[in-house]
Design an enzyme around this catalytic site. Structure first.
Site, PDB file in Angstrom:
ATOM      1  N   SER A   1      -6.328 -28.002  27.620  1.00 30.78           N
ATOM      2  CA  SER A   1      -5.580 -26.996  25.669  1.00 30.78           C
ATOM      3  C   SER A   1      -4.425 -25.840  26.137  1.00 30.78           C
ATOM      4  CB  SER A   1      -7.044 -26.868  25.013  1.00 30.78           C
ATOM      5  OG  SER A   1      -7.318 -28.526  25.079  1.00 30.78           O
TER       6      SER A   1
ATOM      7  N   GLU B   1       6.899  17.905  79.233  1.00 33.78           N
ATOM      8  CA  GLU B   1       7.771  16.497  79.761  1.00 33.78           C
ATOM      9  C   GLU B   1       9.451  17.020  80.242  1.00 33.78           C
ATOM     10  OE1 GLU B   1       7.266  13.374  79.591  1.00 33.78           O
ATOM     11  OE2 GLU B   1       4.999  13.557  78.929  1.00 33.78           O
TER      12      GLU B   1
END
Length: 564
Positions: A471, A68
């Site tokens: 309950s 690059e």
């Protein structure tokens, strides 16, 4: 020089400040762990694993620089030689073939600009790069580049690329693999080794040639790496504990606190209070018990048939058919099917852990052979078949099977699952369930399971369901009574209630279950026996609104408490 100065002052108002790069925070996905540090899930569109420059293998740095920007440490953000070469190419061909972008210019484009090929964008790129070189060191720029650049398949940065393509950290990659990912910045969508393996090999060779030209590698290393096979395949995050309901609960909490974008990109590492051991044990318990319950109600049959398709004995009987993206009507016998064709069908059957789609290939007296979606042939012994009485209704089942042919036949598409070391014929339970374990000392969640399978239903029955508590509400009612002056020794009359309602003309008669009454009874004993009418009398004594207000202290939502 005058022209350059004029251009600079013309575009200066549009140039961003590069000082933000001194304290840049890269978008990093959120990772969720168990209490003991095992990865559960990762959230975020961008996959990024930030790395320090000293953690990057020298071979990768050499490969990037050679390919690059070979004069990276010599120029000041722009490469005059590269620019002249690009200009000559433009004059000779009339096409923008070469961008002459240095690493700094590529980084400038990645942070501040777009990929559009225009002269004004290139000019801005040059000036931003010059600013960056003044504000940052070469090492800072190189480290940002290594972590910022897009490399395909939602991988940003080379740390993420190593994980996505090879499932490894950077320091474990071979030279061939390093050259492959180093070649991605030019065109990550088409040069990556998953989407374009052939073009990836060509690009890898270019990278290796540049490394050879720059004398970073020897000819022997070049030959070995250039001829290496393509080993890339798509890897996800390295999930160590598959607990999607737990992960989803934490994710939703993080989004509520920080917002979706910040939660998914802020790089948060979140640790659950649940340990991997307890979470996995809870998941196994839920799956095992749902299958046990479902199997007691009988076997509902295969998902469909590839061959030996039975004929309906009555117009009310429906033979199951597979929903596939291709036609199999011309394959009517076993000879029409090879293993590859069978597996292709199985790949379209919904995969719901822990179930594995399979096809019955052989039926013996008390065992069957199956070919599974993973390509393995397995034998299911009688212990994995004998439960499969025919399902008739929720309350009726057929007689116990005596042979494997009473359960299934060749060509049937079925689910199988592994229970301990044994494979069993199976099915998706019609009932679901939930499980949550809390530490009573601090309220920490030790385990949460929201259903049979998150991949079948994302609805979390542990946290999102609204159900009658039954309950379970009584201890809270008794607590409200104690807060109002009652004691555990208070005497309450455990006797039938008969309350006439003149408006409806009907008497209300709540009852105990079973319908047994002890008369005057102490509160602690009434709670132990779960007496319904005592709870009603306590509600009357404290008051409905007062009880509802008191229940909110425990986290109940007042809007969810009806005054009846």
């Amino acid at each position: 020089m005058a022209a350059l100065a004029g251009i600079y002052f013309y575009i200066k108002p549009d140039l961003p400040s590069v000082t933000v790069l001194k304290d840049v925070r890269l978008q990093t996905p959120m990772r969720i762990y168990t209490y003991d540090g095992k990865l559960i899930s990762q959230y975020g569109v961008k996959r990024r694993i930030p790395v320090k420059l000293e953690e990057v293998p020298q071979e990768l740095i050499d490969a990037i620089l050679a390919t690059e920007d070979s004069r990276f440490f010599e120029h000041h953000g722009i490469d005059p030689i590269g620019i002249m070469r690009a200009a000559v190419s433009l004059v000779l061909t009339g096409e923008k073939r070469q961008g002459a972008s240095t690493l700094t210019m590529q980084l400038a484009r990645g942070f501040f600009l777009t990929r559009e090929k225009t002269y004004i964008r290139k000019i801005k790129e040059i000036f931003i790069a010059l600013h960056m070189e003044q504000e940052l060191s070469k090492q800072d720029i190189l480290e940002l580049y290594l972590n910022k650049i897009e490399l395909g398949h939602r991988a940003f940065g080379f740390g993420a690329a190593a994980q996505v393509y090879y499932g490894k950290p950077l320091n474990e990659l071979s030279l061939a693999q390093i050259a492959t990912i180093a070649g991605l910045p030019k065109a990550p969508s088409v040069l990556n080794p998953i989407s374009g393996p052939e073009r990836s090999v060509e690009r890898r060779r270019v990278v290796l040639l540049r490394m050879l030209d720059e004398e970073y590698i020897t000819k022997a290393q070049f030959d070995e790496a250039a001829s290496a096979p393509v080993t890339a395949k798509k890897h996800g995050a390295e999930i160590e504990v598959d607990a999607p309901y737990l992960a989803d609960t934490i994710y939703n909490e993080m989004v509520e606190i920080y917002g979706k974008e910040e939660a998914e990109t802020g790089g948060y590492q979140v640790f659950a209070t649940a340990t991997s051991e307890l979470q996995l044990a809870a998941q196994r318990a839920v799956v095992r018990n749902l299958h046990d319950y479902d199997e007691r109600h009988g076997y509902k049959g295969p998902l469909g048939y590839l061959w030996n398709i039975p004929k309906s004995e009555s117009k009310d009987e429906k033979i199951p058919e597979l929903s596939l993206s291709f036609d199999i009507s011309n394959k009517t016998s076993r000879d029409d099917w090879d293993n590859t064709s069978i597996i292709r069908v199985l790949e379209e059957v919904p995969h719901i852990k822990p179930l594995m789609p399979s096809v019955v290939t052989k039926v013996d007296e008390q065992s069957i052979d199956v070919l599974s979606v993973d390509g393995e042939t397995r034998t299911i012994a009688w212990d994995g078949l004998d439960w499969a009485r025919r399902y008739i209704t929720d309350f009726r089942q057929g007689s116990d099977p005596k042979t494997a042919s009473d359960v299934t036949q060749e060509g049937a598409v079925i689910y199988i699952r592994q229970q301990e070391a044994q494979w069993r014929i199976s099915q998706i339970p019609e009932v679901s369930g939930a499980f949550i374990a809390l530490n009573p000392e601090n309220g920490a969640v030790e385990a949460v399971v929201g259903g049979y399978s998150f991949y079948q239903s994302q609805f979390n029955r542990a946290t999102q369901a609204r159900r009658q508590v039954g309950s379970n509400i009584k201890p809270f009612v008794y607590s409200a009574a104690i807060n109002s002056g009652y004691t555990l020794a208070s005497i309450i009359n455990d006797a039938p209630i008969n309350q006439w309602n003149a408006a409806t003309g009907v008497a209300w008669r709540p009852q105990n279950s079973p319908a047994e009454y002890d008369g005057p009874i102490r509160m602690r004993k009434a709670l132990g026996k779960s007496k319904n009418v005592v709870s009603v009398r306590l509600l009357r004594g404290v008051g409905l609104r007062e009880t509802a207000d008191y229940l909110t202290r425990f986290g109940f939502n007042k809007d969810d408490i009806p005054l009846d």
